[in-house]
Scaffold this motif. Structure first.
Motif, short mmCIF file in Angstrom:
data_model
loop_
_atom_site.label_atom_id
_atom_site.label_comp_id
_atom_site.label_asym_id
_atom_site.label_seq_id
_atom_site.Cartn_x
_atom_site.Cartn_y
_atom_site.Cartn_z
N PRO A 192 2.22 -9.41 0.09
CA PRO A 192 0.79 -9.39 0.43
C PRO A 192 0.60 -9.50 1.94
CG PRO A 192 1.21 -10.88 -1.40
CD PRO A 192 2.55 -10.46 -0.88
N ALA A 193 -0.47 -8.87 2.45
CA ALA A 193 -0.69 -8.78 3.89
C ALA A 193 -0.79 -10.16 4.54
CB ALA A 193 -1.95 -7.97 4.17
N ARG A 194 -1.52 -11.07 3.92
CA ARG A 194 -1.68 -12.40 4.51
C ARG A 194 -0.35 -13.13 4.61
NH1 ARG A 194 -7.25 -14.72 1.67
NH2 ARG A 194 -8.65 -13.10 2.49
N LEU A 195 0.52 -12.91 3.63
CA LEU A 195 1.83 -13.56 3.63
C LEU A 195 2.76 -12.92 4.65
CD1 LEU A 195 3.75 -15.64 2.31
CD2 LEU A 195 4.35 -13.87 0.65
N SER A 196 2.82 -11.59 4.66
CA SER A 196 3.77 -10.89 5.53
C SER A 196 3.40 -10.98 7.00
CB SER A 196 3.87 -9.42 5.12
OG SER A 196 2.61 -8.78 5.26
N ASN A 197 2.14 -11.23 7.31
CA ASN A 197 1.71 -11.32 8.70
C ASN A 197 1.96 -12.68 9.33
OD1 ASN A 197 0.79 -8.68 9.03
ND2 ASN A 197 -1.21 -9.15 8.17
N SER A 198 2.39 -13.63 8.54
CA SER A 198 2.60 -14.98 9.07
C SER A 198 3.96 -15.07 9.76
CB SER A 198 2.52 -16.00 7.94
OG SER A 198 3.52 -15.75 6.97
N ASP A 199 4.04 -15.94 10.76
CA ASP A 199 5.29 -16.10 11.50
C ASP A 199 6.38 -16.71 10.64
OD1 ASP A 199 4.25 -15.02 13.81
OD2 ASP A 199 3.59 -16.97 14.61
N LEU A 243 1.33 -0.89 2.63
CA LEU A 243 0.93 0.07 1.63
C LEU A 243 -0.58 0.14 1.56
CD1 LEU A 243 3.41 -1.00 -1.17
CD2 LEU A 243 3.46 1.16 0.07
N LEU A 244 -1.13 1.34 1.43
CA LEU A 244 -2.57 1.51 1.34
C LEU A 244 -2.92 1.90 -0.09
CD1 LEU A 244 -3.33 3.43 4.63
CD2 LEU A 244 -3.34 0.99 4.22
N SER A 245 -4.10 1.53 -0.50
CA SER A 245 -4.54 1.93 -1.83
C SER A 245 -4.82 3.42 -1.86
CB SER A 245 -5.82 1.15 -2.20
OG SER A 245 -6.81 1.37 -1.22
N ASP A 246 -4.82 3.98 -3.04
CA ASP A 246 -4.90 5.43 -3.18
C ASP A 246 -6.19 6.01 -2.62
OD1 ASP A 246 -2.46 5.41 -4.39
OD2 ASP A 246 -3.27 5.35 -6.43
N HIS A 247 -7.31 5.28 -2.71
CA HIS A 247 -8.57 5.87 -2.27
C HIS A 247 -8.66 5.98 -0.76
CE1 HIS A 247 -9.56 1.59 -1.68
NE2 HIS A 247 -10.46 2.03 -0.81
N LYS A 248 -7.70 5.38 -0.01
CA LYS A 248 -7.72 5.48 1.44
C LYS A 248 -6.76 6.54 1.97
CE LYS A 248 -8.88 0.64 2.12
NZ LYS A 248 -8.42 -0.64 2.65
N ILE A 249 -5.95 7.10 1.11
CA ILE A 249 -4.88 7.96 1.58
C ILE A 249 -5.41 9.18 2.31
CG2 ILE A 249 -3.04 9.50 0.81
CD1 ILE A 249 -2.35 7.49 -1.31
N GLY A 250 -6.41 9.84 1.74
CA GLY A 250 -6.86 11.10 2.32
C GLY A 250 -7.31 10.99 3.75
N HIS A 251 -8.17 9.98 4.04
CA HIS A 251 -8.72 9.84 5.38
C HIS A 251 -7.83 9.00 6.28
CE1 HIS A 251 -12.35 11.70 3.90
NE2 HIS A 251 -12.42 10.81 2.93
N GLN A 252 -7.28 7.92 5.74
CA GLN A 252 -6.53 7.01 6.60
C GLN A 252 -5.24 7.64 7.12
OE1 GLN A 252 -7.83 4.20 7.46
NE2 GLN A 252 -6.17 3.77 8.88
#
Length: 589
Positions: free
Chosen positions: A490-497, A152-161
């Motif tokens: 959270p990204a750090r948690l979900s990216n772990s093996d 999930l991306l934060s709202d301020h990144k939606i337009g460009h990302q």
């Protein structure tokens, strides 16, 4: 402004490509400059961050720094030029609308692409050097590696990302430069790279035809011959709702998944609601596969049991547990390409199942001499759930539509697919009941005799086929569900093996527990079909069509049929779910 728009439309393709490529370069430079200025760039925030350089056009840091001075005004113009904007006029969506969503779930696209095109055969010629439509994304190792998620991306990144990610998916393909550029600008695949009609029909069959075939004879036993009328009705309705979805795709550009369509129609909460229904259906289907494995292995090895610490484990519970142990390694595989190719053989295996059934009825002397009464009203809700489950494939239709070279043939491909599936299901229902009559069980494989060599071969063949389908399909379904759950972490948690393994092991064991508590294959299938499949195949497509096109863009006939299908779907869902719950309660008495 209207003159500028008209002039842009008549530019030659080569000039348009150069102009839009320049826009993309400027956008990438500005985004990269902002990242450098922030000094706090997290690789997990972006798609394909691990897939080689972020700037695919080769802009250096000095260009990025200079581009950062251009401000935000030009960003807005570029975004409008590249992606369009969503606009509403009254109760309808404007024709120029487009959908590029960053809402949860983002991982469903590549997870469902596995079913739509990854393993589509070329029927004799495997173009390994020239991927077909859709495989430009999923044949790329970055997409298949489940550790690379779309958070999930934060709202301020939606337009460009959003535009950035969409361009990257298209640019990082295995097509030639011309094909990639054409796909990037138009959002469609060139005719030489997309799926043809035959491939699309195969993909649709691979999605629709499945284990629901096993319970079709049982519906005749429960509801009488009138259940075949329910099959005809569902065939027409599900085909028609698929064509309604096509109108939604054409009206709102950028719809690539079923949740996208829900968001286009009802906003963020529509997307979330549809996603929850979709993932619950996937989970329930995994439970159904565990029950299927336990029942079929029990029929091959009847009377098998195990006693541990004075507690006796029945055959069904024992074989269901052993099946999970066999399936678990496939669930923990990150590269699912091999499983997708095996899963694509489902159409062929379905045909083999029918041939085995016909073989037992003719060669082994079982015969086709049983009959049933015309209609049993109390069993009609059960047949509604079964046939709803049989045609549960609409969630992948957006992927199949986007993978086509000539999207105008989508309705034709769907019509052919549903017609073939009707022949499959109808043949199995008639043959199975004529062979076994009132002794027909929830899976016709449980009725196959074992007293002759031919019947034993047929029985073992069907069991091996079912095990192959269950093992591979279970892993693919569970992977899609696990990816959706990991997005919420959270990204750090979900990216772990360890998180990758823990989520999948927990989901797998939970399906076993549910299967042991509810080991009733036919009733559970009817419940899934009534609650989830009817919703996904009848109610939601009709509502989305009415919302996206509105009364001003849909014909009176379309509005009337769509409204009628939605109303019928609600009635079927309520009555079917009530009947299934009552059946489950009676099973425990």
């Amino acid at each position: 402004m209207p003159q500028q728009t008209q002039q842009r439309r008549i530019l030659p393709f080569s000039d348009t490509c150069r102009r839009r490529t320049s826009v993309s370069r400027r956008r990438r430079s500005r985004i990269k400059a902002r990242e450098m200025a922030s000094g706090n760039r997290d690789s997990s925030e972006y798609l394909f961050e691990d897939a080689g350089g972020y700037d695919v056009f080769g802009n250096d840091d000095s260009e990025a720094a200079a581009a950062a001075e251009e401000g935000r005004v030009e960003d807005e113009d570029d975004d409008n030029e590249m992606t369009g904007s969503v606009g509403y006029e009254g109760d309808r969506v404007s024709p120029s609308s487009s959908v590029i969503s960053q809402q949860w779930p983002q991982s469903f696209r590549e997870a469902s692409d596995i079913y739509s095109i990854a393993a589509s055969p070329c029927f004799g010629i495997l173009h390994s050097s020239l991927p077909r439509a859709g495989s430009s994304v999923i044949n790329n190792e970055e997409f298949w590696d489940s550790s690379r998620k779309m958070p999930l991306l934060s709202d301020h990144k939606i337009g460009h990302q959003a535009a950035e990610d969409f361009d990257k998916v298209r640019v990082r393909s295995m097509f030639s430069d011309t094909a990639s550029l054409y796909t990037q600008q138009t959002g469609e695949f060139p005719l030489s790279h997309g799926c043809n009609l035959v491939q699309t029909v195969f993909n649709c069959l691979n999605v629709i035809a499945g284990v629901g075939l096993l319970s079709t004879p049982y519906t005749v036993k429960v509801a009488g011959w009138a259940s075949l009328f329910v099959l005809v009705l569902f065939t027409f309705i599900c085909f028609y709702t698929a064509t309604l979805m096509r109108h939604c795709f054409e009206r709102m550009k950028g719809i690539s998944t079923f949740p996208d369509m829900g968001e286009a129609a009802f906003g963020k909460w529509g997307r979330i609601f549809i996603s929850i229904i979709l993932y619950l259906e996937l989970y329930a289907s995994c439970v159904e596969f565990v029950i299927l494995e336990g029942d079929n292995l029990t029929s091959i090895f009847p009377g098998t049991s195990l006693t541990i610490f004075g507690y006796q484990i029945s055959s069904m519970h024992l074989f269901a547990s052993l099946s999970i142990l066999v399936i678990l390694p496939t669930v923990l595989v990150k590269d699912l390409r091999l499983l997708s190719y095996i899963s694509a053989s489902g159409v062929i295996l379905t045909i083999v199942l029918l041939l085995c059934l016909f073989f037992v009825g003719t060669v082994d002397g079982v015969g086709f001499h049983h009959s049933s009464k015309l209609i049993n009203w109390s069993g009609i809700p059960f047949s509604v759930g079964i046939y709803g489950f049989c045609y549960a494939g609409h969630s992948v239709f957006p992927n199949i539509y986007q993978s086509m070279a000539d999207k105008r043939k989508f309705s034709k491909a769907v019509l052919i697919s549903f017609s073939i599936c009707f022949v499959f299901y109808g043949s199995a229902a008639i043959l199975g009941f004529l062979m076994f009559g009132q002794d027909t069980m929830s899976q016709f494989t449980l009725n196959l005799p074992h007293h002759t060599v031919g019947s034993k071969i047929a029985s073992w063949t069907t069991s091996l086929i079912i095990f192959s389908l269950a093992e591979n399909t279970f892993a693919l379904l569970l992977n899609a569900l696990a990816r959706g759950i990991e997005e919420l972490l959270p990204a750090r948690l979900s990216n772990s093996d360890w998180c990758f393994f823990l989520v999948r092991i927990a989901l797998t064991l939970s399906t076993l527990l549910v299967a042991l508590v509810l080991p009733f294959f036919g009733t559970v299938m009817s419940l899934i079909g009534s609650v989830f499949s009817v919703c996904m195949a009848m109610i939601i497509p009709g509502l989305c069509f009415l919302r996206i096109l509105g009364t001003k863009n849909a014909s009176s006939m379309q509005i009337m049929l769509s409204s009628g299908i939605v109303a019928l779907g609600i009635v079927c869902a309520i009555t079917g779910a009530y009947n299934s719950v009552i059946d489950l309660a009676n099973q425990y008495r």
